[in-house]
Motif scaffolding. Structure first.
Motif, short mmCIF file in Angstrom:
data_model
loop_
_atom_site.label_atom_id
_atom_site.label_comp_id
_atom_site.label_asym_id
_atom_site.label_seq_id
_atom_site.Cartn_x
_atom_site.Cartn_y
_atom_site.Cartn_z
N ASP A 79 35.94 -39.51 -17.03
CA ASP A 79 36.43 -40.64 -16.25
C ASP A 79 35.66 -40.77 -14.95
N GLU A 80 35.41 -39.65 -14.27
CA GLU A 80 34.64 -39.72 -13.02
C GLU A 80 33.20 -40.10 -13.28
N VAL A 81 32.61 -39.52 -14.32
CA VAL A 81 31.20 -39.80 -14.62
C VAL A 81 31.01 -41.27 -14.95
N LEU A 82 31.81 -41.81 -15.83
CA LEU A 82 31.62 -43.19 -16.28
C LEU A 82 31.97 -44.20 -15.19
N LEU A 83 32.93 -43.88 -14.34
CA LEU A 83 33.23 -44.73 -13.20
C LEU A 83 32.02 -44.85 -12.29
N ALA A 84 31.35 -43.72 -12.05
CA ALA A 84 30.15 -43.72 -11.21
C ALA A 84 29.03 -44.51 -11.87
N GLU A 85 28.89 -44.40 -13.19
CA GLU A 85 27.83 -45.11 -13.90
C GLU A 85 28.02 -46.62 -13.84
N VAL A 86 29.24 -47.08 -14.03
CA VAL A 86 29.51 -48.51 -13.94
C VAL A 86 29.35 -48.99 -12.50
N GLY A 87 29.82 -48.20 -11.56
CA GLY A 87 29.68 -48.56 -10.15
C GLY A 87 28.24 -48.70 -9.71
N ALA A 88 27.35 -47.87 -10.29
CA ALA A 88 25.93 -47.91 -9.94
C ALA A 88 25.16 -48.96 -10.74
N GLY A 89 25.84 -49.62 -11.69
CA GLY A 89 25.19 -50.63 -12.50
C GLY A 89 24.36 -50.07 -13.64
N ARG A 90 24.48 -48.77 -13.91
CA ARG A 90 23.72 -48.18 -15.01
C ARG A 90 24.41 -48.37 -16.36
N ARG A 91 25.64 -48.83 -16.33
CA ARG A 91 26.41 -49.11 -17.53
C ARG A 91 27.20 -50.38 -17.33
N GLY A 92 27.47 -51.07 -18.43
CA GLY A 92 28.38 -52.20 -18.38
C GLY A 92 29.80 -51.71 -18.54
N PRO A 93 30.77 -52.63 -18.54
CA PRO A 93 32.17 -52.24 -18.68
C PRO A 93 32.43 -51.61 -20.04
N LEU A 94 33.43 -50.76 -20.10
CA LEU A 94 33.70 -50.06 -21.35
C LEU A 94 35.18 -49.76 -21.51
N LEU A 95 35.56 -49.58 -22.75
CA LEU A 95 36.88 -49.11 -23.13
C LEU A 95 36.68 -47.92 -24.04
N ARG A 96 37.31 -46.79 -23.71
CA ARG A 96 37.14 -45.61 -24.54
C ARG A 96 38.50 -44.96 -24.81
N PHE A 97 38.59 -44.36 -25.98
CA PHE A 97 39.82 -43.70 -26.41
C PHE A 97 39.62 -42.19 -26.40
N TRP A 98 40.64 -41.48 -25.93
CA TRP A 98 40.57 -40.03 -25.87
C TRP A 98 41.04 -39.41 -27.20
N ASP A 99 40.51 -38.25 -27.50
CA ASP A 99 41.12 -37.34 -28.46
C ASP A 99 40.78 -35.93 -28.02
N TRP A 100 41.64 -34.98 -28.32
CA TRP A 100 41.50 -33.64 -27.74
C TRP A 100 42.06 -32.60 -28.70
N ASP A 101 41.73 -31.34 -28.42
CA ASP A 101 42.01 -30.27 -29.38
C ASP A 101 42.80 -29.11 -28.79
N SER A 102 43.32 -29.26 -27.56
CA SER A 102 44.06 -28.17 -26.94
C SER A 102 45.07 -28.74 -25.96
N PRO A 103 46.16 -27.98 -25.68
CA PRO A 103 47.22 -28.50 -24.80
C PRO A 103 46.82 -28.48 -23.33
N LEU A 104 47.24 -29.50 -22.61
CA LEU A 104 46.88 -29.62 -21.21
C LEU A 104 47.89 -30.52 -20.50
N VAL A 105 48.21 -30.17 -19.26
CA VAL A 105 48.93 -31.09 -18.39
C VAL A 105 47.93 -31.65 -17.39
N VAL A 106 47.84 -32.97 -17.31
CA VAL A 106 46.95 -33.63 -16.36
C VAL A 106 47.82 -34.22 -15.26
#
Length: 349
Positions: free
Chosen positions: A118-145
């Motif tokens: 999330d931090e990496v892609l926010l910086a990429e869009v902010g710098a104009g190196r990427r266009g807008p995006l929508l991405r879906f998460w999937d994960w393999d271990s338990p975590l509280v965010v």
């Protein structure tokens, strides 16, 4: 120049104008809205004429409000909507149709990697190196965010988390905790340039950026609506919540987690305020599961994720994409230097 803005739950606002010597001229407001009395339309045009072409949507709205008599009624639109339409006409604000979104499907990886991405892609869009995006998460271990500003000790029962096997990570956006086991939530992140939410308040931008998911939920049989500030709910109660992070460059991270099938007993143990959260989600007893998406759709989680992607791809200018190796490498670096550290995770004790 012409700009349009569709008021959420309201009418279409369109503005045509010219610019001479940095000032608006020949301003013409139109749309399928209502105004009483109808000659107030001319007052709005006059209020905008002569204003700076570099003014903000808020400044245009303020000029309109000042020009209108107290008895004037704007029905189906607001001065703020007109200001946004002006900004779009001038090319300073954009609409969905102005962008080609990259849609990245779910890829299984440690959930802390998604937090870092999330931090990496926010910086990429902010710098104009990427266009807008929508991405879906999937994960393999338990975590509280936990949210960026939550107190670790007030939110997490550390002993219970270690006993059950949950790690804890702090994300860059505010909001509440995400209780994540493999397969128990549906989570997505959207990163857009600030021009897409130009002229919208924070509250309005939450609903605006989740308009697409209301359509997607309808496609799987869930009649959903937005509950300010940042909750998505159905007739049976809360489904999920959203959070945002904005950069000075204007880029906006907007992400949402919706409960698919959560083990309520575990959540109540790990989260100190878990029982209150269960009540908020419409669960009176911890001895049952929080499963609004599973029970209301009767669909497997993977099928819902597929339906959501197909819904977005069919309604917006978009294409299927993927992560770049440099982005993944940067995310792995941030896991080591930031998101996986005690200094960051417990920065609010």
């Amino acid at each position: 120049m012409r700009g349009e803005f569709k008021v959420r739950g309201g009418k279409l606002v369109a503005v045509q104008c010219e610019v001479e010597d940095g000032r608006l001229t020949d301003v013409q407001l139109s749309g399928d809205f209502f105004i009483e009395p109808d000659d107030a339309l001319l007052d709005i045009n006059a209020a905008l004429t002569g204003m700076s072409a570099t003014a903000t949507a808020e400044q245009y709205a303020a000029a309109i409000e000042q020009a209108l008599a107290p008895q004037v009624q704007l029905i189906g639109f607001t001065p703020q909507a007109v200001g946004t339409a002006v900004r779009r006409a001038l090319g300073n604000a954009t609409s969905w149709d102005d962008h080609d979104f990259e849609v990245i499907g779910p890829e299984v990886m440690p959930p802390i990697m998604h937090v870092a991405l999330d931090e990496v892609l926010l910086a990429e869009v902010g710098a104009g190196r990427r266009g807008p995006l929508l991405r879906f998460w999937d994960w393999d271990s338990p975590l509280v965010v936990i949210g960026s500003f939550q107190s670790y000790r007030n939110e997490i029962d550390d002993d219970a988390a270690k006993r059950i096997g949950f790690d804890v990570v702090r994300r860059i956006s505010g909001g509440g905790a995400m209780f994540m086991e493999a397969g128990n939530c549906i989570t997505y992140s959207m990163v857009v340039p600030g021009s897409l939410v130009e002229g919208l308040s924070f509250e309005q931008s939450y609903a605006f950026l989740d308009d697409w998911v209301m359509q997607a939920l309808a496609s799987v049989g869930v009649k959903a609506h937005y509950v300010p500030l940042n909750d998505i709910a159905s007739e049976q109660g809360k489904i999920g919540g959203a959070a945002q992070k904005r950069l000075a460059s204007g880029a906006v991270l907007h992400h949402v987690t919706m409960a698919y099938d959560i083990d309520a007993d575990k959540m109540a143990e790990v989260l100190r305020i878990g029982r209150e959260k269960l009540v908020d989600k419409g669960t009176r007893s911890a001895n049952k599961r929080v499963d609004p998406m599973r029970s209301q759709t009767g669909m497997a989680r993977d099928d819902i994720l597929t339906a959501f992607q197909e819904s977005f791809l069919s309604h917006y200018r978009s294409h299927v994409g993927g992560y770049r190796e440099a982005e993944l490498a940067r995310a792995r670096e941030l896991v080591e230097t930031k998101f996986g550290t005690e200094e960051w995770t417990r920065r609010v004790p």
